[in-house]
Enzyme design. Structure first.
Site, PDB file in Angstrom:
ATOM      1  CG  HIS A 227      -0.309   0.303   2.501  1.00 60.93           C
ATOM      2  ND1 HIS A 227       0.425  -0.625   3.177  1.00 60.93           N
ATOM      3  CD2 HIS A 227      -0.266   1.423   3.260  1.00 60.93           C
ATOM      4  CE1 HIS A 227       0.892  -0.107   4.303  1.00 60.93           C
ATOM      5  NE2 HIS A 227       0.491   1.146   4.376  1.00 60.93           N
TER       6      HIS A 227
HETATM    7  C1  UD1 Z   1      -2.356   5.338   6.048  1.00 60.85           C
HETATM    8  C2  UD1 Z   1      -1.075   5.756   6.761  1.00 60.85           C
HETATM    9  C3  UD1 Z   1      -0.052   4.634   6.682  1.00 60.85           C
HETATM   10  C4  UD1 Z   1      -0.628   3.336   7.183  1.00 60.85           C
HETATM   11  C5  UD1 Z   1      -1.909   3.036   6.420  1.00 60.85           C
HETATM   12  C6  UD1 Z   1      -2.578   1.779   6.923  1.00 60.85           C
HETATM   13  C7  UD1 Z   1      -0.526   8.164   6.669  1.00 60.85           C
HETATM   14  C8  UD1 Z   1       0.402   9.151   6.077  1.00 60.85           C
HETATM   15  N1  UD1 Z   1      -0.470   6.927   6.128  1.00 60.85           N
HETATM   16  O1  UD1 Z   1      -2.008   5.149   4.669  1.00 60.85           O
HETATM   17  O2  UD1 Z   1       1.065   4.974   7.489  1.00 60.85           O
HETATM   18  O3  UD1 Z   1       0.302   2.314   6.992  1.00 60.85           O
HETATM   19  O4  UD1 Z   1      -2.827   4.123   6.594  1.00 60.85           O
HETATM   20  O5  UD1 Z   1      -3.605   1.402   6.057  1.00 60.85           O
HETATM   21  O6  UD1 Z   1      -1.259   8.484   7.567  1.00 60.85           O
HETATM   22  N2  UD1 Z   1      -8.909   4.971   1.112  1.00 60.85           N
HETATM   23  C9  UD1 Z   1     -10.100   4.338   0.921  1.00 60.85           C
HETATM   24  N3  UD1 Z   1     -10.838   4.029   2.021  1.00 60.85           N
HETATM   25  C10 UD1 Z   1     -10.445   4.333   3.291  1.00 60.85           C
HETATM   26  C11 UD1 Z   1      -9.231   4.996   3.451  1.00 60.85           C
HETATM   27  C12 UD1 Z   1      -8.462   5.300   2.359  1.00 60.85           C
HETATM   28  O7  UD1 Z   1     -10.495   4.050  -0.194  1.00 60.85           O
HETATM   29  O8  UD1 Z   1     -11.169   3.995   4.259  1.00 60.85           O
HETATM   30  C13 UD1 Z   1      -8.083   5.294  -0.084  1.00 60.85           C
HETATM   31  C14 UD1 Z   1      -8.353   6.686  -0.619  1.00 60.85           C
HETATM   32  O9  UD1 Z   1      -8.203   6.664  -1.992  1.00 60.85           O
HETATM   33  C15 UD1 Z   1      -7.223   7.475   0.005  1.00 60.85           C
HETATM   34  C16 UD1 Z   1      -6.097   6.468  -0.013  1.00 60.85           C
HETATM   35  O10 UD1 Z   1      -6.727   5.230   0.265  1.00 60.85           O
HETATM   36  O11 UD1 Z   1      -6.927   8.633  -0.694  1.00 60.85           O
HETATM   37  C17 UD1 Z   1      -5.026   6.724   0.996  1.00 60.85           C
HETATM   38  O12 UD1 Z   1      -5.583   6.798   2.310  1.00 60.85           O
HETATM   39  P1  UD1 Z   1      -4.782   7.565   3.474  1.00 60.85           P
HETATM   40  O13 UD1 Z   1      -5.489   7.448   4.768  1.00 60.85           O
HETATM   41  O14 UD1 Z   1      -4.409   8.922   3.023  1.00 60.85           O
HETATM   42  O15 UD1 Z   1      -3.428   6.775   3.567  1.00 60.85           O
HETATM   43  P2  UD1 Z   1      -3.119   5.206   3.545  1.00 60.85           P
HETATM   44  O16 UD1 Z   1      -2.420   4.885   2.281  1.00 60.85           O
HETATM   45  O17 UD1 Z   1      -4.305   4.383   3.920  1.00 60.85           O
END
Ligand code: UD1
Length: 394
Positions: A227
């Site tokens: 991820h």
């Molecule tokens: C976040 C953390 C990372 C952790 C990971 C665990 C930060 C900088 N990163 O990364 O350290 O390892 O969580 O999963 O805080 N999205 C969905 N559904 C959700 C959440 C996210 O579809 O419920 C998608 C969206 O497109 C979003 C992308 O995932 O833009 C990234 O989500 P985000 O929370 O920004 O970071 P993670 O990659 O999940």
């Protein structure tokens, strides 16, 4: 099945302690802490604030269910966004909560954007901050989590560490030793507490409509998660990774558990057909218990996750980390973890070793004993009962 009880937001004469969660790994770390807090006979109320960083059923709801977490007292519902937008929005929405509750302390865990954002709000309001899982360093500042770790530790008043290297990192960054407490690993508290509540891998696959025999998973499989933006946002890097995984799958069938970001990037870059080899199964992000089950039964785990490096060490499953650095060196030194980066030869040679039964066996690191949250709760109450914890930061 063990069902814990919590006393959240009980009536209290003392100011509450706010516990912050935002993303998947936070839920896993906060569950044992809330359990340990409610086991203490004290009149301090625990108040759970969810920033809403993760919100999907699989990324959020299933974790709350699996971990028997209480509903948050407040959900800030920030959702996704750029790092700046997400961090800023959390800060804007968390500030009035702190104004309203006047907490005695804000407890943050891990290294996600929610961790830093809420710590920053609290410290600027003069509210003491406790950071659980402090001091981990990958020494790679291109990782957003590394920035979150360094900054959160600098503004925290009480820092709870999971391994001894963390203490050295903090001292090197001029954080006074008396603020640091080696507590052990709350993530492993969750592994130990929940292990017996998992269902079988066959049931998980059947629920996803997958016949394990068809994909030759019965004799063993490798589990893959990916991820990190650095691995999945660049089409060339993701294509290279998928090509290596296809090679791996020729020796060992793979189960890929995909974060929504990775799933959408595979579609966007036209890579789903590449992995459609008949020896690779794709599952969406899994809840906590099913992931624990899939992890425990895997022959090897290939991942870029931080938490999985620790969980595989606790479960004694070899882990090949698809990164060039780790902030969790104890998993390399004592656990089952090996850094392989995106190096095809390293990945394949380590796979061969695992298939020969020569994968790392590892041992359980110091204080990864299922009691870290209890140590933190005891220390936190003691620390807060001292007259002016805020003076520590002066
Ligand atoms: C976040 C953390 C990372 C952790 C990971 C665990 C930060 C900088 N990163 O990364 O350290 O390892 O969580 O999963 O805080 N999205 C969905 N559904 C959700 C959440 C996210 O579809 O419920 C998608 C969206 O497109 C979003 C992308 O995932 O833009 C990234 O989500 P985000 O929370 O920004 O970071 P993670 O990659 O999940």
């Amino acid at each position: 099945m063990k069902v814990p009880s919590y006393s959240i937001h009980s009536e209290s004469v003392l100011q509450p302690i706010i516990f912050v969660v935002g993303a998947r790994p936070n839920f896993v770390k906060i569950a044992p802490l809330l359990r340990a807090m409610s086991a203490h006979q004290t009149s301090v109320a625990s108040y759970l604030v969810h920033t809403g960083q993760h919100y999907d059923k699989n990324m959020n709801d299933q974790f709350f269910k699996d971990l028997h977490l209480p509903d948050p007292n407040i959900n800030l519902n920030v959702g996704s966004g750029s790092h700046a937008a997400q961090t800023a929005e959390i800060m804007k929405r968390f500030e009035p909560v702190v104004d309203d509750l006047k907490p005695s302390c804000v407890v943050v865990v891990g290294d996600v954007n929610s961790t830093l954002a809420c710590a920053l709000v609290a410290v600027k309001k003069g509210v003491p901050v406790a950071h659980v899982e402090a001091g981990l360093r990958s020494f790679d500042r291109s990782m957003p989590e590394e920035i979150n770790r360094i900054l959160t530790d600098q503004i925290s008043d009480r820092l709870y560490t999971t391994e001894r290297s963390a203490q050295s990192n903090l001292l090197r960054e001029a954080i006074p030793a008396e603020r640091v407490f080696f507590a052990g690993n709350v993530m492993i508290d969750s592994v130990q507490f929940n292990r017996s509540s998992t269902r079988s891998v066959n049931l998980i696959l059947a629920a996803a409509g997958i016949d394990p025999e068809l994909f030759m998973l019965v004799a063993g499989y490798g589990l893959v998660t990916l991820h990190r933006p650095s691995n999945v946002d660049d089409p060339e890097i993701l294509a290279k990774l998928m090509a290596v995984l296809v090679e791996v799958s020729q020796s060992l069938p793979l189960v890929l558990v995909l974060h929504p970001r990775t799933q959408s990037q595979l579609v966007r870059f036209g890579l789903l057909s590449v992995i459609n080899t008949g020896r690779m199964v794709v599952l969406p992000a899994q809840g906590y218990l099913d992931m624990l089950s899939l992890l425990g039964a895997a022959k090897v785990v290939l991942t870029d996750s931080g938490g999985l490096q620790e969980e595989t060490t606790a479960l004694g499953v070899p882990c090949l980390t698809l990164r060039s650095s780790t902030e969790r060196p104890i998993t390399l030194e004592q656990g089952t973890n090996t850094l392989v980066g995106l190096d095809r030869e390293l990945i394949l040679s380590n796979l061969v070793a695992v298939l020969r039964g020569e994968g790392k066996k590892g041992c359980m690191p110091e204080l990864w004993d299922g009691c870290a949250a209890e140590r933190i709760a005891t220390d936190l109450f003691q620390w807060l009962s001292q007259a002016t914890p805020r003076s520590l930061t002066a």
